[in-house]
Scaffold this motif. Structure first.
Motif, PDB file in Angstrom:
ATOM      1  N   LEU A 183       3.440 -10.311  -3.371  1.00  0.00           N
ATOM      2  CA  LEU A 183       3.242  -9.726  -4.887  1.00  0.00           C
ATOM      3  C   LEU A 183       3.804  -8.339  -5.396  1.00  0.00           C
ATOM      4  O   LEU A 183       3.339  -6.949  -4.256  1.00  0.00           O
ATOM      5  N   TRP A 197       0.847  -1.250  -0.152  1.00  0.00           N
ATOM      6  CA  TRP A 197      -0.208  -0.438   0.292  1.00  0.00           C
ATOM      7  C   TRP A 197       0.372   1.634  -0.168  1.00  0.00           C
ATOM      8  O   TRP A 197       0.368   2.578  -0.098  1.00  0.00           O
ATOM      9  N   ASN A 239       3.005 -16.097 -16.464  1.00  0.00           N
ATOM     10  CA  ASN A 239       2.950 -15.039 -16.886  1.00  0.00           C
ATOM     11  C   ASN A 239       4.431 -14.028 -16.828  1.00  0.00           C
ATOM     12  O   ASN A 239       5.124 -13.438 -17.239  1.00  0.00           O
ATOM     13  N   ILE A 241       3.724  -7.538 -28.192  1.00  0.00           N
ATOM     14  CA  ILE A 241       4.247  -6.119 -28.477  1.00  0.00           C
ATOM     15  C   ILE A 241       5.363  -6.514 -28.906  1.00  0.00           C
ATOM     16  O   ILE A 241       6.767  -7.198 -28.531  1.00  0.00           O
ATOM     17  N   ALA A 295      -4.515  -2.746 -13.677  1.00  0.00           N
ATOM     18  CA  ALA A 295      -5.005  -2.843 -14.828  1.00  0.00           C
ATOM     19  C   ALA A 295      -6.595  -1.869 -14.843  1.00  0.00           C
ATOM     20  O   ALA A 295      -7.287  -0.897 -15.022  1.00  0.00           O
ATOM     21  N   LYS A 312      -8.072 -17.004 -13.652  1.00  0.00           N
ATOM     22  CA  LYS A 312      -6.972 -15.784 -13.495  1.00  0.00           C
ATOM     23  C   LYS A 312      -7.503 -15.173 -12.606  1.00  0.00           C
ATOM     24  O   LYS A 312      -8.389 -15.143 -12.017  1.00  0.00           O
ATOM     25  N   VAL A 362      -3.276  -7.574 -28.426  1.00  0.00           N
ATOM     26  CA  VAL A 362      -2.121  -8.090 -28.992  1.00  0.00           C
ATOM     27  C   VAL A 362      -2.153  -9.542 -28.973  1.00  0.00           C
ATOM     28  O   VAL A 362      -0.373 -10.121 -28.114  1.00  0.00           O
ATOM     29  N   PRO A 421       8.311  -6.318 -18.167  1.00  0.00           N
ATOM     30  CA  PRO A 421       7.881  -6.991 -19.449  1.00  0.00           C
ATOM     31  C   PRO A 421       9.694  -6.613 -20.691  1.00  0.00           C
ATOM     32  O   PRO A 421      10.086  -5.330 -20.357  1.00  0.00           O
ATOM     33  N   ARG A 453      -3.332  -8.311 -23.599  1.00  0.00           N
ATOM     34  CA  ARG A 453      -3.154  -9.811 -23.818  1.00  0.00           C
ATOM     35  C   ARG A 453      -3.741 -11.204 -23.517  1.00  0.00           C
ATOM     36  O   ARG A 453      -4.609 -12.156 -24.534  1.00  0.00           O
ATOM     37  N   GLY A 470      -1.920  -4.547 -20.522  1.00  0.00           N
ATOM     38  CA  GLY A 470      -1.864  -5.364 -19.145  1.00  0.00           C
ATOM     39  C   GLY A 470      -3.277  -4.838 -18.786  1.00  0.00           C
ATOM     40  O   GLY A 470      -4.042  -3.728 -18.973  1.00  0.00           O
ATOM     41  N   ALA A 491       0.605  -1.568 -17.005  1.00  0.00           N
ATOM     42  CA  ALA A 491       0.241  -2.603 -15.948  1.00  0.00           C
ATOM     43  C   ALA A 491       0.597  -4.349 -15.794  1.00  0.00           C
ATOM     44  O   ALA A 491      -0.519  -4.993 -15.763  1.00  0.00           O
TER      45      ALA A 491
HETATM   46  P1  NAP Z   1      -1.236  -9.337 -13.023  1.00  0.00           P
HETATM   47  O1  NAP Z   1      -2.562  -9.649 -13.042  1.00  0.00           O
HETATM   48  O2  NAP Z   1      -0.215 -10.852 -13.445  1.00  0.00           O
HETATM   49  O3  NAP Z   1      -2.085  -8.494 -14.630  1.00  0.00           O
HETATM   50  C1  NAP Z   1      -0.890  -8.140 -15.572  1.00  0.00           C
HETATM   51  C2  NAP Z   1      -1.145  -7.790 -16.976  1.00  0.00           C
HETATM   52  O4  NAP Z   1      -0.873  -7.261 -17.740  1.00  0.00           O
HETATM   53  C3  NAP Z   1      -2.253  -9.426 -17.444  1.00  0.00           C
HETATM   54  O5  NAP Z   1      -2.951  -8.208 -18.381  1.00  0.00           O
HETATM   55  C4  NAP Z   1      -0.862  -9.670 -18.860  1.00  0.00           C
HETATM   56  O6  NAP Z   1      -1.331 -10.600 -19.362  1.00  0.00           O
HETATM   57  C5  NAP Z   1      -0.020  -8.073 -19.200  1.00  0.00           C
HETATM   58  N1  NAP Z   1       1.594  -8.873 -19.878  1.00  0.00           N
HETATM   59  C6  NAP Z   1       1.906  -9.310 -18.814  1.00  0.00           C
HETATM   60  N2  NAP Z   1       3.064  -9.185 -19.314  1.00  0.00           N
HETATM   61  C7  NAP Z   1       2.879  -8.462 -21.109  1.00  0.00           C
HETATM   62  C8  NAP Z   1       3.237  -8.616 -22.047  1.00  0.00           C
HETATM   63  N3  NAP Z   1       4.836  -8.708 -22.216  1.00  0.00           N
HETATM   64  N4  NAP Z   1       2.800  -8.327 -23.206  1.00  0.00           N
HETATM   65  C9  NAP Z   1       0.865  -7.705 -22.839  1.00  0.00           C
HETATM   66  N5  NAP Z   1       0.633  -7.962 -22.113  1.00  0.00           N
HETATM   67  C10 NAP Z   1       1.384  -8.473 -20.813  1.00  0.00           C
HETATM   68  O7  NAP Z   1      -1.012  -8.175 -12.893  1.00  0.00           O
HETATM   69  P2  NAP Z   1      -1.350  -7.268 -11.788  1.00  0.00           P
HETATM   70  O8  NAP Z   1      -3.315  -6.417 -12.697  1.00  0.00           O
HETATM   71  O9  NAP Z   1      -0.352  -5.635 -11.389  1.00  0.00           O
HETATM   72  O10 NAP Z   1      -2.200  -7.984 -10.673  1.00  0.00           O
HETATM   73  C11 NAP Z   1      -1.587  -8.766 -10.064  1.00  0.00           C
HETATM   74  C12 NAP Z   1      -1.991  -9.134  -8.741  1.00  0.00           C
HETATM   75  O11 NAP Z   1      -2.055  -8.711  -7.760  1.00  0.00           O
HETATM   76  C13 NAP Z   1      -3.795  -9.415  -8.721  1.00  0.00           C
HETATM   77  O12 NAP Z   1      -4.004 -10.738  -9.740  1.00  0.00           O
HETATM   78  C14 NAP Z   1      -4.077  -9.379  -7.119  1.00  0.00           C
HETATM   79  O13 NAP Z   1      -3.641 -10.788  -6.468  1.00  0.00           O
HETATM   80  C15 NAP Z   1      -3.115  -8.059  -6.799  1.00  0.00           C
HETATM   81  N6  NAP Z   1      -4.079  -6.961  -7.019  1.00  0.00           N
HETATM   82  C16 NAP Z   1      -4.928  -6.549  -6.346  1.00  0.00           C
HETATM   83  C17 NAP Z   1      -5.809  -5.447  -6.403  1.00  0.00           C
HETATM   84  C18 NAP Z   1      -6.508  -5.032  -5.101  1.00  0.00           C
HETATM   85  O14 NAP Z   1      -6.206  -5.630  -3.973  1.00  0.00           O
HETATM   86  N7  NAP Z   1      -7.796  -4.183  -5.763  1.00  0.00           N
HETATM   87  C19 NAP Z   1      -4.919  -4.617  -7.055  1.00  0.00           C
HETATM   88  C20 NAP Z   1      -3.986  -5.110  -7.850  1.00  0.00           C
HETATM   89  C21 NAP Z   1      -3.592  -6.115  -8.100  1.00  0.00           C
HETATM   90  P3  NAP Z   1      -1.988 -11.739 -19.287  1.00  0.00           P
HETATM   91  O15 NAP Z   1      -2.837 -12.027 -18.138  1.00  0.00           O
HETATM   92  O16 NAP Z   1      -1.241 -12.348 -20.639  1.00  0.00           O
HETATM   93  O17 NAP Z   1      -0.799 -12.736 -18.532  1.00  0.00           O
END
Ligand code: NAP
Length: 535
Positions: free
Chosen positions: A146, A48, A500, A357, A191, A330, A352, A152, A210, A186, A380
């Protein structure tokens, strides 16, 4: 001549001052240990502190996503919204640090770079980036599942002329996108929260997707004061009921015990609709088998796709936004106006999935033979989840065993808590534990208590060390995978599987089901720490 500064000695060294580090420090002091937290950031708060992108907020209700260990704390703290925004969560972390007098045990701006177990002394020797050295009998990694951002390896990323922001490393001064063309890569939880707000400011927003994400509405708003009063009238009971839920939260909306497959279509539609109106993760509990049976899951997934088709006016955009994978495989996203954002004239979605990309240029990016221009880029792109933080350290166990070698084929440990070859090292809310599948504060308190009890046991027995056995570790990893194989979690590419991160070993990392896990950890302790060797 420079004199080497002798290492500072403590009983327990804790890495990270997020919720896990704060709680571990509190518990360590309660059992009389001399404890020290080292934190790389200039503040407590962990997740946070760093994740302050527009719209960042918790997606488990604040009345649940908070500490339960102090009745006074949970009575006196007042959340403003159903899902607290990031600044309020950061204030809460600071309040906890003050309320429990923790600050003098926390050294900020101090990044741990490595630690090695000294077998002769039975102590961990810990180094920091600034050259500081510490020794401790116990080392607790409270560095978060996390917290290692994934950037990337896009060709030409460094050549981009405008600012590049990662959602997990957001600047601490306000970012204003007004009048700018913005690209977001993302479509995960970060995102989904950021895009609606960036879209309101930006002149143009291009989202590079993606994999389409499932999002259910948060229905966020001011905290219902009647609900707050009802929970606070028996907060301990509420916490206890939550701890008996599979994910350690959600006792107010327990999973429907029936099968989605047995319900008539109209009944099913009504059940999904009712949960959609409640919002948040309760949607996955519309029926008990959504996360267990792909056919039941497909019904819930199609319900959400139907919502997307009704919300998003352009049929092609709606089609691209409609995920094909199993829902919940997911991590489900919880949104405030995410799909609606694609009805704005200034927002476009770029698929994409078939054309990665290719390259970032000074003015934008190229994919699928087309180029897109923007002034600011938001990544993101998530995290090297669960293992990234430890694997980026120079962490060495017995006989110099490096964590990178130990975990070459994936993270091995016992109970998610301890690693064979790394005595007296505890990992909080990491792989092999229910961490990411729970309200993580429930997991943090559980781990903090287990670790404190374990240390008390060692001291009572006069034993200097505890270490997981490789046999217990092997059986545990099989258990984690076998538990996941009874669900739909192995049907998609997720960060739970390491999918990922290019080149990361595929291994299912979190454990499904908090109550049986907590029971198992308690049984192990009760039976004299079976599966461990006490030195
Ligand atoms: P994430 O869920 O891993 O999302 C990453 C995004 O980036 C995905 O859409 C991924 O696509 C894309 N991406 C990654 N590498 C890429 C590339 N080379 N080219 C194109 N797209 C790419 O990450 P996050 O959104 O930061 O969340 C991670 C975790 O953190 C969540 O699942 C959750 O547990 C936690 N979180 C919680 C909160 C909350 O409590 N409100 C908020 C944010 C995060 P792909 O799906 O195809 O890999």
């Amino acid at each position: 001549m420079t004199l080497a500064i002798p290492p500072r000695e403590v009983d327990i060294l804790i890495v990270g001052a997020g919720f896990a580090g704060l709680y571990m420090l509190h518990r360590a002091r309660e059992i009389g240990l001399v404890a020290q937290v080292l934190e790389a950031a200039p503040s407590v708060g962990g997740t946070w502190y760093h994740n302050r992108y527009p719209g960042a907020r918790v997606d488990i209700q604040s009345m649940e996503y908070s500490f339960s260990f102090s009745e006074e704390l949970q009575q006196e703290w007042r959340w403003s919204e159903r899902y607290a925004p990031q600044p309020e969560l950061l204030r809460y972390a600071n309040h906890v640090a003050d309320r429990f007098g923790l600050r003098d045990g926390i050294r900020l701006n101090t990044r741990v770079t490595g630690a090695a177990f000294d077998e002769a002394a039975n102590r961990w020797r810990v180094q920091t980036e600034a050259g500081g050295a510490w020794t401790a009998r116990f080392l607790v990694m409270a560095s978060g599942p996390l917290s290692a951002p994934n950037v990337p390896d896009f060709k030409g990323l460094a050549s981009f002329a405008g600012p590049v922001y990662h959602t997990a490393q957001w600047p601490h001064e306000p970012v204003d996108f007004t009048g700018l063309r913005v690209g977001v890569v993302g479509t995960g939880s970060s995102a989904v929260q950021a895009i609606p707000l960036i879209a309101r400011q930006a002149r143009e927003l291009a989202v590079f997707q993606r994999t389409a994400a499932y999002a259910v509405p948060a229905h966020n708003g001011p905290l219902d004061r009647d609900f707050e009063a009802r929970i606070k009238a028996d907060y301990a009971g509420f916490r206890e009921r939550n701890r008996r839920m599979p994910a350690g939260f959600g006792s107010e909306q327990p999973p429907n015990p029936n099968s989605a497959l047995g319900a008539a279509p109209a009944e099913r539609e009504a059940a999904f609709e009712a949960r959609w109106r409640i919002g948040g993760f309760s949607f996955l509990g519309s029926y008990r088998d959504i996360m267990l049976d792909e056919r039941a899951n497909a019904l819930a997934a199609e319900f959400v796709r139907g919502k997307i088709r009704r919300i998003v006016r352009d049929p092609e955009t709606a089609r691209l936004l409609s995920p094909a994978q199993t829902i919940g495989c997911k991590r489900l996203c919880v949104d405030s106006g995410y799909y609606e954002t694609y009805n704005r004239a200034n927002v476009k979605l770029v698929d994409v999935s078939r054309h990665p990309i290719d390259a970032i240029s000074p003015g934008g990016l190229a994919t699928g033979g087309r180029s897109y221009e923007f002034d600011a880029l938001v990544l993101a792109t998530g995290f090297d989840a669960m293992t990234g933080t430890l694997m980026r350290l120079d962490l060495r166990g017995r006989k110099g065993l490096r964590i990178q070698d130990k975990w070459r084929a994936g993270p091995r440990n016992y109970l998610g808590l301890m690693i064979a070859g790394f005595p007296n090292l505890f990992n909080v809310a990491g792989p092999g534990s229910t961490s990411a599948f729970t309200n993580v504060i429930v997991s943090i308190e559980h781990h903090g208590n287990w670790i404190a009890d374990c240390i008390r046991h060692l001291d009572a027995q006069g034993r200097p060390t505890i270490e997981a056995t490789e046999t217990a570790e092997t059986a545990w990893i099989e258990h984690v995978t076998e538990t996941a194989s009874r669900t739909v979690y192995l049907t998609c590419n997720s960060w739970y599987l390491g999918a990922n991160i290019p080149g990361k070993p595929r291994m299912f990392m979190p454990l499904v089901g908090f109550p049986p896990y907590a029971d198992k950890c308690a049984d192990v302790a009760r039976n004299g720490y079976e599966g461990f060797v006490l030195g």
